[in-house]
Design a protein around this motif. Structure first.
Motif, PDB file in Angstrom:
ATOM      1  N   ALA A  24      -2.407   7.867   1.406  1.00 38.66           N
ATOM      2  CA  ALA A  24      -1.746   6.644   0.930  1.00 38.66           C
ATOM      3  C   ALA A  24      -0.999   6.906  -0.368  1.00 38.66           C
ATOM      4  O   ALA A  24       0.152   6.442  -0.559  1.00 38.66           O
ATOM      5  CB  ALA A  24      -2.794   5.543   0.757  1.00 38.66           C
ATOM      6  N   LEU A  25      -1.595   7.656  -1.269  1.00 42.96           N
ATOM      7  CA  LEU A  25      -0.921   7.961  -2.525  1.00 42.96           C
ATOM      8  C   LEU A  25       0.259   8.905  -2.308  1.00 42.96           C
ATOM      9  O   LEU A  25       1.270   8.823  -3.013  1.00 42.96           O
ATOM     10  CB  LEU A  25      -1.928   8.562  -3.503  1.00 42.96           C
ATOM     11  CG  LEU A  25      -3.004   7.575  -4.002  1.00 42.96           C
ATOM     12  CD1 LEU A  25      -4.091   8.316  -4.776  1.00 42.96           C
ATOM     13  CD2 LEU A  25      -2.366   6.500  -4.873  1.00 42.96           C
ATOM     14  N   CYS A  26       0.130   9.807  -1.327  1.00 48.64           N
ATOM     15  CA  CYS A  26       1.267  10.694  -1.005  1.00 48.64           C
ATOM     16  C   CYS A  26       2.461   9.878  -0.496  1.00 48.64           C
ATOM     17  O   CYS A  26       3.618  10.108  -0.902  1.00 48.64           O
ATOM     18  CB  CYS A  26       0.852  11.722   0.029  1.00 48.64           C
ATOM     19  SG  CYS A  26      -0.343  12.940  -0.575  1.00 48.64           S
ATOM     20  N   VAL A  27       2.175   8.930   0.387  1.00 46.63           N
ATOM     21  CA  VAL A  27       3.252   8.095   0.918  1.00 46.63           C
ATOM     22  C   VAL A  27       3.839   7.224  -0.189  1.00 46.63           C
ATOM     23  O   VAL A  27       5.065   6.989  -0.253  1.00 46.63           O
ATOM     24  CB  VAL A  27       2.729   7.238   2.084  1.00 46.63           C
ATOM     25  CG1 VAL A  27       3.786   6.249   2.539  1.00 46.63           C
ATOM     26  CG2 VAL A  27       2.290   8.124   3.240  1.00 46.63           C
ATOM     27  N   ALA A  28       3.000   6.731  -1.118  1.00 42.13           N
ATOM     28  CA  ALA A  28       3.484   5.923  -2.234  1.00 42.13           C
ATOM     29  C   ALA A  28       4.449   6.718  -3.101  1.00 42.13           C
ATOM     30  O   ALA A  28       5.463   6.182  -3.595  1.00 42.13           O
ATOM     31  CB  ALA A  28       2.309   5.424  -3.056  1.00 42.13           C
ATOM     32  N   ALA A  29       4.160   7.996  -3.277  1.00 39.15           N
ATOM     33  CA  ALA A  29       5.077   8.842  -4.047  1.00 39.15           C
ATOM     34  C   ALA A  29       6.407   8.979  -3.326  1.00 39.15           C
ATOM     35  O   ALA A  29       7.477   8.992  -3.966  1.00 39.15           O
ATOM     36  CB  ALA A  29       4.431  10.197  -4.289  1.00 39.15           C
ATOM     37  N   GLN A  30       6.353   9.089  -1.985  1.00 39.14           N
ATOM     38  CA  GLN A  30       7.599   9.189  -1.220  1.00 39.14           C
ATOM     39  C   GLN A  30       8.393   7.888  -1.273  1.00 39.14           C
ATOM     40  O   GLN A  30       9.624   7.899  -1.121  1.00 39.14           O
ATOM     41  CB  GLN A  30       7.290   9.557   0.230  1.00 39.14           C
ATOM     42  CG  GLN A  30       6.744  10.983   0.385  1.00 39.14           C
ATOM     43  CD  GLN A  30       6.352  11.282   1.814  1.00 39.14           C
ATOM     44  OE1 GLN A  30       5.662  10.493   2.431  1.00 39.14           O
ATOM     45  NE2 GLN A  30       6.807  12.416   2.322  1.00 39.14           N
ATOM     46  N   LEU A  31       7.677   6.764  -1.480  1.00 37.15           N
ATOM     47  CA  LEU A  31       8.363   5.474  -1.615  1.00 37.15           C
ATOM     48  C   LEU A  31       8.806   5.205  -3.051  1.00 37.15           C
ATOM     49  O   LEU A  31       9.340   4.125  -3.342  1.00 37.15           O
ATOM     50  CB  LEU A  31       7.429   4.352  -1.145  1.00 37.15           C
ATOM     51  CG  LEU A  31       7.155   4.280   0.362  1.00 37.15           C
ATOM     52  CD1 LEU A  31       6.061   3.262   0.667  1.00 37.15           C
ATOM     53  CD2 LEU A  31       8.430   3.939   1.122  1.00 37.15           C
ATOM     54  N   HIS A  32       8.533   6.164  -3.959  1.00 39.33           N
ATOM     55  CA  HIS A  32       8.953   6.081  -5.358  1.00 39.33           C
ATOM     56  C   HIS A  32       8.337   4.860  -6.049  1.00 39.33           C
ATOM     57  O   HIS A  32       9.041   4.068  -6.692  1.00 39.33           O
ATOM     58  CB  HIS A  32      10.486   6.047  -5.476  1.00 39.33           C
ATOM     59  CG  HIS A  32      11.158   7.188  -4.769  1.00 39.33           C
ATOM     60  ND1 HIS A  32      11.084   8.498  -5.200  1.00 39.33           N
ATOM     61  CD2 HIS A  32      11.906   7.210  -3.621  1.00 39.33           C
ATOM     62  CE1 HIS A  32      11.759   9.263  -4.374  1.00 39.33           C
ATOM     63  NE2 HIS A  32      12.281   8.515  -3.403  1.00 39.33           N
ATOM     64  N   PHE A  33       6.995   4.720  -5.898  1.00 36.48           N
ATOM     65  CA  PHE A  33       6.315   3.617  -6.576  1.00 36.48           C
ATOM     66  C   PHE A  33       6.367   3.828  -8.088  1.00 36.48           C
ATOM     67  O   PHE A  33       6.279   4.960  -8.579  1.00 36.48           O
ATOM     68  CB  PHE A  33       4.853   3.560  -6.134  1.00 36.48           C
ATOM     69  CG  PHE A  33       4.620   2.710  -4.912  1.00 36.48           C
ATOM     70  CD1 PHE A  33       5.612   2.556  -3.957  1.00 36.48           C
ATOM     71  CD2 PHE A  33       3.412   2.046  -4.727  1.00 36.48           C
ATOM     72  CE1 PHE A  33       5.400   1.790  -2.825  1.00 36.48           C
ATOM     73  CE2 PHE A  33       3.193   1.281  -3.612  1.00 36.48           C
ATOM     74  CZ  PHE A  33       4.194   1.153  -2.648  1.00 36.48           C
ATOM     75  N   THR A  34       6.473   2.713  -8.838  1.00 40.14           N
ATOM     76  CA  THR A  34       6.398   2.778 -10.298  1.00 40.14           C
ATOM     77  C   THR A  34       4.944   2.939 -10.718  1.00 40.14           C
ATOM     78  O   THR A  34       4.026   2.851  -9.889  1.00 40.14           O
ATOM     79  CB  THR A  34       6.974   1.504 -10.918  1.00 40.14           C
ATOM     80  OG1 THR A  34       6.174   0.391 -10.506  1.00 40.14           O
ATOM     81  CG2 THR A  34       8.431   1.290 -10.478  1.00 40.14           C
ATOM     82  N   GLU A  35       4.723   3.154 -12.018  1.00 44.00           N
ATOM     83  CA  GLU A  35       3.354   3.327 -12.509  1.00 44.00           C
ATOM     84  C   GLU A  35       2.526   2.067 -12.281  1.00 44.00           C
ATOM     85  O   GLU A  35       1.348   2.142 -11.926  1.00 44.00           O
ATOM     86  CB  GLU A  35       3.379   3.685 -13.995  1.00 44.00           C
ATOM     87  CG  GLU A  35       3.942   5.069 -14.288  1.00 44.00           C
ATOM     88  CD  GLU A  35       3.806   5.432 -15.766  1.00 44.00           C
ATOM     89  OE1 GLU A  35       3.239   4.599 -16.516  1.00 44.00           O
ATOM     90  OE2 GLU A  35       4.271   6.526 -16.143  1.00 44.00           O
TER      91      GLU A  35
END
Length: 983
Positions: A682-693
């Motif tokens: 889930a965190l890997c996909v969030a990085a691919q979605l360019h989530f903010t802090e």
């Protein structure tokens, strides 16, 4: 005069006051050959004639016969030549003491003028001519007066060599018998008449009533009136007569005189077989049966008829007295080859050598031929060993023996000689019959097991399915020999395979329609198709023809199948108007070959993709569809998303997330990973979605909640620390999850030593108290259940010894009879719970689990209280065993923060609990397993009480599901949990 008491005894008083007494008994004179040249002759004396029936050719009862031999004087005796190769020759002794010798010549006959024929479908060429008189011999005695006084001077005539006969005479003045050697004297003057001289004689003390000769070993056995058996060494110069001895070296003696005697090899020993007029059957001096009405020895078989109207056949090659006796005394059919039912009163006449015919005579005089299964299978096995496939096939077809035996008898040899099989059978119909009877079953293990004592180890067949191996092997040979002649058989070989190759068959038929072969043995396409319709269902054949996409072939099949043109012509016309790929897609969809259908539809262009996607979703063909498109195409993307949504509906969230992530649908992937709790993906996909802090922190706290629910405190603390930057809450989570060392790592990492005093130490002390309480409760529970179990067992033992099990009331509220009620029989228990089980079957799973727990209730006096106690004790042991690792970790931190007293207290309490459990295990489970043994306690040291207790224990045998409760739980003593620093 005839004796009024003893049947067939004649008293004669002659001039000169000579008194003669004769005893007659019925006997069957048959030829003794064991090869195909033996005609299976049986002779019947009829006054001055001999009726000879050749049973290899015909079966007729007396007075009918194959031919009749007439003589100037009444006939006394007939004997066949005891020679395996010349057993059709016979000699006749008449009242004038003349012996007429008839010979049949060589077999089969080489004379072109002699009529030859095939008998019984066996293919053997046999001679049909009447035996010719070779010579009449006048017996020349030393005292010429005797032959005039006594026309019955000689008896038991036996022809053992070309020019040698044995005959027996009896002394009129003393109980002695004389064995005469009758040797033909050379005479060149008279070709038709000759003379037999008494070349030598041997005297035996006693009256000889039986003489039998083994045609193979040339052994001669004599039976005296008192039952003694002697072996006559007729080839010895001294003509010795010595007692016949068995394998143990003791003389053989029949307890009663036998009217029929024969010699046979049983195993490696030559034995004397005898049958009395009272149906008692002996082998040597051992009585093996008392209900045998007739018997015959043929080759390696012993055949008997019994009073129970059965005919039994035993193989003597590897038999023993015990096996024969057991087989004859058993009333059950142990082997289908051994026993068969026959008509009441049947008697054995003869067995046709190298054939399967057994001739029986009924009480009313008529003859019947039966094919005993043992003889049939033995002969078939011999033919198959000699690669005589035609003879074996004809016999099996006639007698309805399963044709799989041709292959199963010796698969390796059959596959190596397939061409021989095809050439010998040489009939398309017969080959097709063989194909249609083929099945995967090995008939040598089910229908026709070989004799148990058989020492022949036939080769195993090659690996693979039997049907496919045989069909492929026969088809390859037929195609190489004459594909036109064997066309129907080749088609059958395709149809009969485990997966019928109907497309290939239809293609071959279509080829026949296109170019008809000029071979006269060839069949037309119409004949081939008509034959196929007999093998395959018409609708199935039509569907397979449609699956070839050849409309000419479809029309041909449809026309021959008598289908209504209104059913198929509109559909075919519609198909012809379609584009090729879409046409094939429509056909495959109609035939429900959906994988092929989407393959054709994928080639029709992008405009047909929505229809293709709907079919993929409807038939769940995602994996197959993904192989049809390029990963970079939009179609691949759409199929992947559809596949992921399907996996989400099936609650397969992690595979769905992987599928979404692979095709770039990151938002859907994130939702799937959140649902399944895979925080790393889930965190890997969030990085691919360019989530903010802030978005990552919010996602992290969402994940923490799910991880805490799953009791994954270390993972939750890692997410809080690294993505939410909240190390203080991370430490609290680690303390909640008893991850002391990880919590200390974070404390020292962020230099927050104050947390040790405020949170860590109080948490450790609180955990120590909880562990102490848990250990104390487990110890108390274990001790209480153990004590109750011993009481229950004691009550059970008292009830068994008093014999009250079947009388006590099953009162579940009574403490006195608590265990007595728990040892009711298995049938009572099943009856008691069958109704409750039927009621709870419709309840929810939660209620069913509750009902199962009630079944093993710990309530005192419950029916299965002892099982519930064992289950509870086992659970305590497992819980304590699983606690070792947690105890070790908390002992380390207790020592680290100088809580030595609390650490020693916990370590001592846990050690005491483990020791209590280890000491109690043998006492609880070993005794239980002994008491629940179902083996009766019998023997010289047993008592009435012990036997009764054992019997009662058998009545209370437990279900298989409860058997695991009697296996003691395992304790791993190697697990390191104790901290030596606290000792």
């Amino acid at each position: 005069m005839w004796d009024p008491v003893t049947p067939y005894r004649l008293h004669v008083l002659c001039q000169g006051w000579h008194y003669l007494a004769y005893d007659w008994h019925w006997t069957t004179e048959r030829s003794v050959g064991d090869n195909s040249s033996d005609l299976s002759n049986v002779a019947v004396i009829d006054g001055n004639g001999v009726l000879v029936t050749v049973f290899r050719q015909t079966v007729v009862p007396p007075p009918m016969c194959t031919y009749k031999l007439l003589f100037p004087h009444p006939v006394n005796q007939v004997t066949f030549f005891a020679h395996p190769q010349k057993s059709n020759d016979l000699a006749v002794l008449d009242a004038s003491n003349q012996i007429s010798v008839y010979k049949c010549g060589d077999y089969p006959s080489a004379d072109p003028t002699v009529k030859l024929g095939a008998v019984g479908g066996s293919g053997f060429k046999v001679c049909l001519r009447t035996p010719q008189l070779e010579k009449r011999y006048k017996i020349q005695f030393e005292n010429n007066e005797d032959q005039d006084v006594n026309p019955l001077k000689l008896g038991l005539l036996t022809w053992i060599e070309e020019d040698l006969f044995l005959a027996v005479s009896h002394s009129e003045s003393s109980p002695r018998s004389v064995i005469h050697h009758l040797t033909a004297a050379s005479s060149e003057m008279d070709e038709e008449h000759g003379q037999l001289n008494v070349s030598s004689s041997a005297t035996v003390d006693g009256v000889i009533i039986g003489l039998c000769c083994n045609s193979k070993t040339k052994s001669v056995a004599l039976q005296l009136a008192d039952g003694q058996i002697f072996k006559y060494l007729w080839e010895s110069p001294s003509l010795a007569v010595k007692p016949w001895k068995n394998s143990g070296g003791f003389p053989v003696r029949f307890p009663y005189p036998c009217t029929q005697t024969e010699l046979a090899m049983i195993g490696e020993e030559e034995c004397v077989l005898g049958l009395t007029d009272r149906c008692r059957f002996f082998i040597n001096d051992i009585e093996v049966a008392s209900n045998v009405t007739s018997f015959a020895v043929y080759d390696e078989f012993l055949l008997l008829t019994t009073h129970s109207h059965t005919c039994q056949c035993f193989c003597l090659r590897d038999a023993s007295f015990k096996t024969l006796q057991a087989g004859l005394s058993s009333n059950h059919v142990s082997n289908g080859e051994v026993l068969r039912k026959v008509e009441r009163g049947s008697r054995i006449v003869t067995v046709v050598p190298q054939d399967t015919k057994l001739v029986l005579q009924m009480p009313r005089g008529n003859l019947e031929v039966v094919h005993h299964r043992a003889l049939v299978l033995a002969q078939i096995r011999k033919w198959l060993d000699k690669l005589m496939f035609k003879e074996a096939f004809e016999c099996m077809r006639k007698l309805r023996i399963n044709l799989n035996l041709i292959y199963d008898h010796n698969p390796k040899v059959f596959l190596e000689n397939v061409e021989t099989f095809i050439k010998q059978i040489d009939s398309v119909n017969h080959i097709n019959l063989f194909f249609t009877e083929l099945k995967e079953e090995d008939v040598t293990k089910t229908m026709y097991p070989p004799p148990v004592t058989s020492s022949v180890h036939l080769s195993r067949g090659p690996d693979g399915k039997k049907l496919d191996l045989v069909c492929d092997a026969l088809r390859a040979v037929m195609e190489s020999l004459n594909p036109h002649k064997y066309c129907l058989s080749i088609l059958t070989s395709h149809v009969k395979k485990t997966t019928p190759e109907l497309e290939i068959v239809l293609q071959k038929v279509h080829e026949l329609q296109g170019n008809a072969p000029s071979d006269p043995d060839a069949v037309s396409a119409e004949e081939a198709l008509k034959y196929l319709l007999l093998l395959v269902d018409v609708n199935e054949l039509y569907d397979h023809s449609l699956g070839t996409y050849d409309f000419d072939l479809v029309l041909m099949v449809a026309e021959k199948s008598q289908k209504d043109p209104k059913e198929y012509l509109p559909f075919l016309n519609t198909l012809k108007k379609m584009e090729t790929n879409y046409q094939r897609f429509t056909i495959d969809k109609y035939l429900k070959r959906y994988e092929k259908a989407i393959g054709h539809l994928s080639k029709c262009g992008p405009e047909y993709f929505p229809e293709c996607l709907n079919l993929i979703k409807d038939k769940n063909l995602y994996n197959e569809a993904l192989k049809l498109y390029s990963p970079s195409s939009q179609q691949y993307q759409d199929i992947s998303i559809a596949y992921g949504e399907h996996l989400m509906q099936e609650h397969m969230y992690e595979p769905a997330g992987l599928m979404f992530a692979r095709c770039g649908a990151h938002e859907k992937a994130l939702s799937a990973f959140l649902t399944c709790g895979n925080w790393k993906q889930a965190l890997c996909v969030a990085a691919q979605l360019h989530f903010t802090e802030d978005q990552l922190a919010g996602l992290g706290r969402t994940l923490v909640g799910k991880l805490v629910e799953q009791r994954k405190h270390i993972d939750a603390a890692m997410v809080l620390e690294q993505y939410a930057q909240d190390y203080e809450e991370a430490v609290l989570l680690l303390l909640e999850g008893a991850a002391w060392e990880e919590a200390l790592r974070l404390v020292y990492k962020y230099n927050r030593l104050d947390i040790i005093e405020t949170n860590v130490k109080p948490s450790i002390l609180e955990a120590q108290k909880n562990y102490m309480a848990f250990v104390d409760s487990q110890t108390a529970t274990f001790s209480r259940h153990k004590k109750r179990l011993l009481v229950v067992r004691e009550l059970k033992e008292q009830a068994q010894q008093a014999g009250l099990d079947d009388e006590v009331p099953h009162d579940q509220e009574s403490d006195l009879f608590s265990e007595t009620s728990s040892v009711v029989s298995g049938s009572e228990m099943s009856a008691k719970y069958s109704h409750s089980n039927s009621r709870i079957s419709a309840r929810s799973s939660k209620n069913r689990r509750k009902a199962e727990r009630k079944k093993h209730s710990l309530k005192e006096g419950s029916p299965l209280e002892h099982l519930a106690l064992l289950e509870a004790l086992s659970e305590v042991v497992q819980n304590t065993e699983n606690l070792k690792d947690e105890i070790y970790h908390i002992l380390k931190v207790l020592f680290l923060f100088e809580f030595d007293e609390q650490g020693r207290e916990l370590q001592k309490a846990f050690e005491d609990t483990l020791q209590l459990i280890e000491r109690s295990l043998p006492e609880i489970w070993t005794l239980t397993s002994q008491q629940n043994s179902a083996t009766p306690v019998l023997g010289p040291s047993s008592t009435a009480n012990s036997i009764m207790a054992s019997y009662q224990q058998q009545k209370t045998s437990l279900p298989v599901l409860d058997a695991e409760l009697f296996i003691p739980p395992k304790i791993n003593k190697r697990t390191q949990w104790k901290l030596s620093l606290l000792d």
